[in-house]
Design a protein around this motif. Sequence first.
Motif, PDB file in Angstrom:
ATOM      1  N   ALA A 129      23.457  31.318   8.622  1.00  0.00           N
ATOM      2  CA  ALA A 129      22.501  31.084   7.529  1.00  0.00           C
ATOM      3  C   ALA A 129      21.270  30.346   8.046  1.00  0.00           C
ATOM      4  O   ALA A 129      20.134  30.659   7.656  1.00  0.00           O
ATOM      5  CB  ALA A 129      23.155  30.289   6.413  1.00  0.00           C
ATOM      6  N   PHE A 130      21.496  29.393   8.928  1.00  0.00           N
ATOM      7  CA  PHE A 130      20.376  28.613   9.460  1.00  0.00           C
ATOM      8  C   PHE A 130      19.391  29.526  10.200  1.00  0.00           C
ATOM      9  O   PHE A 130      18.184  29.475   9.968  1.00  0.00           O
ATOM     10  CB  PHE A 130      20.888  27.513  10.397  1.00  0.00           C
ATOM     11  CG  PHE A 130      19.784  26.700  10.999  1.00  0.00           C
ATOM     12  CD1 PHE A 130      19.189  25.670  10.278  1.00  0.00           C
ATOM     13  CD2 PHE A 130      19.308  26.970  12.281  1.00  0.00           C
ATOM     14  CE1 PHE A 130      18.145  24.933  10.814  1.00  0.00           C
ATOM     15  CE2 PHE A 130      18.263  26.242  12.825  1.00  0.00           C
ATOM     16  CZ  PHE A 130      17.683  25.210  12.093  1.00  0.00           C
ATOM     17  N   VAL A 131      19.935  30.371  11.071  1.00  0.00           N
ATOM     18  CA  VAL A 131      19.050  31.257  11.851  1.00  0.00           C
ATOM     19  C   VAL A 131      18.341  32.248  10.931  1.00  0.00           C
ATOM     20  O   VAL A 131      17.122  32.468  11.045  1.00  0.00           O
ATOM     21  CB  VAL A 131      19.848  32.012  12.940  1.00  0.00           C
ATOM     22  CG1 VAL A 131      18.952  33.013  13.664  1.00  0.00           C
ATOM     23  CG2 VAL A 131      20.432  31.030  13.936  1.00  0.00           C
ATOM     24  N   VAL A 181      11.844  39.221  12.593  1.00  0.00           N
ATOM     25  CA  VAL A 181      12.596  40.299  11.926  1.00  0.00           C
ATOM     26  C   VAL A 181      13.673  40.856  12.852  1.00  0.00           C
ATOM     27  O   VAL A 181      14.786  41.187  12.403  1.00  0.00           O
ATOM     28  CB  VAL A 181      11.659  41.404  11.381  1.00  0.00           C
ATOM     29  CG1 VAL A 181      11.155  42.326  12.462  1.00  0.00           C
ATOM     30  CG2 VAL A 181      12.357  42.206  10.305  1.00  0.00           C
ATOM     31  N   ASN A 182      13.382  40.924  14.147  1.00  0.00           N
ATOM     32  CA  ASN A 182      14.409  41.420  15.072  1.00  0.00           C
ATOM     33  C   ASN A 182      15.599  40.472  15.144  1.00  0.00           C
ATOM     34  O   ASN A 182      16.755  40.908  15.168  1.00  0.00           O
ATOM     35  CB  ASN A 182      13.801  41.637  16.465  1.00  0.00           C
ATOM     36  CG  ASN A 182      13.106  42.980  16.569  1.00  0.00           C
ATOM     37  OD1 ASN A 182      13.746  44.010  16.622  1.00  0.00           O
ATOM     38  ND2 ASN A 182      11.785  42.976  16.546  1.00  0.00           N
ATOM     39  N   ILE A 183      15.319  39.176  15.175  1.00  0.00           N
ATOM     40  CA  ILE A 183      16.433  38.205  15.221  1.00  0.00           C
ATOM     41  C   ILE A 183      17.192  38.215  13.890  1.00  0.00           C
ATOM     42  O   ILE A 183      18.421  38.130  13.859  1.00  0.00           O
ATOM     43  CB  ILE A 183      15.904  36.800  15.575  1.00  0.00           C
ATOM     44  CG1 ILE A 183      15.338  36.828  17.012  1.00  0.00           C
ATOM     45  CG2 ILE A 183      17.001  35.749  15.454  1.00  0.00           C
ATOM     46  CD1 ILE A 183      14.722  35.530  17.472  1.00  0.00           C
ATOM     47  N   THR A 216      22.110  39.527  11.068  1.00  0.00           N
ATOM     48  CA  THR A 216      22.746  40.261   9.966  1.00  0.00           C
ATOM     49  C   THR A 216      23.847  41.154  10.547  1.00  0.00           C
ATOM     50  O   THR A 216      24.945  41.257   9.986  1.00  0.00           O
ATOM     51  CB  THR A 216      21.699  41.116   9.215  1.00  0.00           C
ATOM     52  OG1 THR A 216      20.693  40.242   8.725  1.00  0.00           O
ATOM     53  CG2 THR A 216      22.310  41.883   8.061  1.00  0.00           C
ATOM     54  N   PHE A 217      23.542  41.744  11.674  1.00  0.00           N
ATOM     55  CA  PHE A 217      24.544  42.584  12.340  1.00  0.00           C
ATOM     56  C   PHE A 217      25.731  41.728  12.790  1.00  0.00           C
ATOM     57  O   PHE A 217      26.888  42.144  12.691  1.00  0.00           O
ATOM     58  CB  PHE A 217      23.907  43.299  13.534  1.00  0.00           C
ATOM     59  CG  PHE A 217      24.870  44.124  14.329  1.00  0.00           C
ATOM     60  CD1 PHE A 217      25.455  45.258  13.786  1.00  0.00           C
ATOM     61  CD2 PHE A 217      25.206  43.765  15.627  1.00  0.00           C
ATOM     62  CE1 PHE A 217      26.361  46.014  14.515  1.00  0.00           C
ATOM     63  CE2 PHE A 217      26.109  44.512  16.361  1.00  0.00           C
ATOM     64  CZ  PHE A 217      26.692  45.647  15.810  1.00  0.00           C
TER      65      PHE A 217
END
Lengths: 247, 588
Positions: free
Chosen positions: B356-358, B403-405, B410-411
């Motif tokens: 959640a933090f990331v 957005v990539n991170i 999410t993955f």
Amino acid sequence: MRLLKFALTSLFFYLLLKAPGFFWDKPIPSSLVSMYMFFIVITVLLVMTITDEGARGLFAPIRALVEDPSKKLVRNAVFVILPLAAVFLAYDGGGLKATPSELRATHPAPPPLTRGYGKTFDLATLENPFRKIEKEDPEAFKSLVKEGGEVYFKNCFFCHGDKLDGRGHYAHALDPKPLPFTGGDTIAQLQESYVFWRILKGGPGLPREGGSSISAMPAWEKELTEEEIWKVILFLYDYTGNTPRSW
Amino acid sequence: MKPRFKSILSLTALAALQLLFVLPYFFSGALAAEATGAFGPAPVLAAGDYPKVTGVNPRMFVWMAAQMHLWFAAFVLAVPIFVLLLEVVGVIRKEKRYDKVAYEFLRVSLTAYSITAITGGLLLVGLIVFYPDLMKYLSSIFGSTMLLYALFFFVESAALYLYYYGWKPMSSGGLKWAHIGVGLLLNASGTTLMFIANAWVTFMMTPAGVDMAGVFDGNIWHAVRNHLWGPMNLHRFIANIAYGGSIVAAYAAYRFLGASGDKEKAHYDWMGYTANLVAIGALLPLPFAGYWLTAEIYAYSQQMGITLMGGLFAWLFIIQAVLIGALFLAANYYLWCGFKRGVNGERYLKYVRYLAFVIAATFLVWFTPHTLILTPEEASSLGGQYHPLLGPLGLMPAKNIAVNIMLLFTFLSFLLYRRSHRTPTVKWARAGNAMEAALFTAAIANIIFLGVYYGYFTNSVYKVASSVPQVATTLFVIAACLVIEYLMHRNSETAELKWGRVPDRSQYALFLIAVSFTWLMGLMGFVRSAIRQHWHVYSVMRDNSPDAFTPSIAYAAKTVSVGTIIFMAIVAFIFWLSHMGREGEADE
């Protein structure tokens, strides 16, 4: 206990966002702090309610406050204090005392065509006529850049500064402040045709969202020749080490 | 059979109505061209050339009709894609539940087909009544494709009804494959319809095959294959799948919350999860398709590009970023709540706070504006409109890193979810975990390096181009980890997932995702269309109607929000209808 943890976690992030203002005199704008905090609070809330036990624990004090007969006194106090606080905030005016914030686009969209020196420029296809010399004849290019530098120091540096950092002698008296050309987020983002249009038409030629009424930038078409504008653009990019956007 | 006949008839009548309107324009345009031997310039209109109807605002009428049509069309184009996928999966895995849920998906979308046709008819009527000269000009160029559109509309309608009503009669043996063939035809015709309509829309933004005066060169392919046609086709195709998935997931959530027993709850929990998986799976590549589309807009016109992201509409992009971030947060929350479906889920709950933090941190970077709203005191302290610390976060390289991170994490949530009900038994499980960790670490380092170095220390050509290896890194990690996971979990200790064992709160996340998608499509649809500004066809045919001004951001946001509410109300009605129809069938 979990409610306290929730409040303290949120407070921690709030103070973190306020730190640049406290310690560095570079505050994160309150509009942005509000946006950040909205999502930080929601994220903390989500993390703490993933399990049923977590959600129950978090909301237990609120539930108890509303439902527990033994908390009647506290409940009544809270129900009186909360509306009073809202009334006070409404009376006090909150942030309304401050001058309204300015929603100004620093790089507003250029028109497709612009007029100057008795002709029409198509900004979609307009190119710096001297740019090609950079590869063809580097020595000649250098002297063009030098000429551009002379134009800059005779006309532009008073506001934009001798280091092109937007901190010229007059800068402190202007609002909005002159833009710096250094860094990767001003002219590095723009095509040369855009920069040409901005110098040509200055503040008065900005569209409304660019705050044309408040920009002090003169329309340089009255002071400089077309060639001088192109040369000064060469200088701006050369001095700051930026490359014009090509698409 | 009567009600079925009725609906087929009404749909056919609507299609015929559309055709009736389109044909005269097609022939008037085509005949005029033939008579003169060449195509004429785009008409130059005055305010008086736009018909008026008392009490009706033409722009609002067309805006609302177009928006409603697009929302429903996105839904009905997307559902058959994953209905077909589910049907095929069901056949291959020989599991009836896929077939059942696919059929239910299709049922939900069926009512939406008629509404799509109705709103399409409304849009066409609005355009012809209020903007006849524009339609005449467009049909003089696109007449043949309009005819093709009507033809494909018939094909799609026929395939849809055959697909739906043939589901049970064609459920076994060779007939099942024939049925899958019909599904394929349905999808092919639906997608072709979208591609044709996209050509008209993108031509209005980036006209091709015409000169500066709008004189058409006579080659329809030039006009169709204009600058934005390819990127728009890809973006809409992927977005439609994500959108359709989100609406069906919302339907499943609606049914989950109203379920009367554990079995029903379990079914709708599984349905919601599957639909959401499709939605999020399609969402993963969507930012990249959007980035391509935007880069092409900028490449075509600096004016449109800056209006879009740096000028007037930049703040709508901040709202877009906020909604996309909210969407990712909701999708992750749904996955985290689902950890408890598996017997091992408990052990992964402790990682949620870090995930959640990331995700939240990248989300904040994602929506940090470049030009800030400042009070005069703040502006004075900062010495300009850029914050020295946050300024770089307002640029695209920072957004691309974020957005990539966000996608990678999410993955990661998804990987942990998949592990909630199984434990690998292969000897190299520990090495497999280390490999995945190394992949994630290397990918994040690479994404940050590419973004920072090429984004801030080289020129803008490299900056834009560096987004490609960033995306490739993300997609490579996703693919590689899926392969490792597959190999690691062969013959693993697998416990059955306990469907239905999720808190009700998680279902509201599915509602949020559907509403966010709808709102996003409306807002971004407005922005895409509005960057043409006072042009019907950008730089070729000027809009001289009284409405040829750009409305304020607040006005546009309110209009789209009202549209979203209307659309969601109709969708809720469709859910209810679908439920009612099912009860009726059960009675039979």
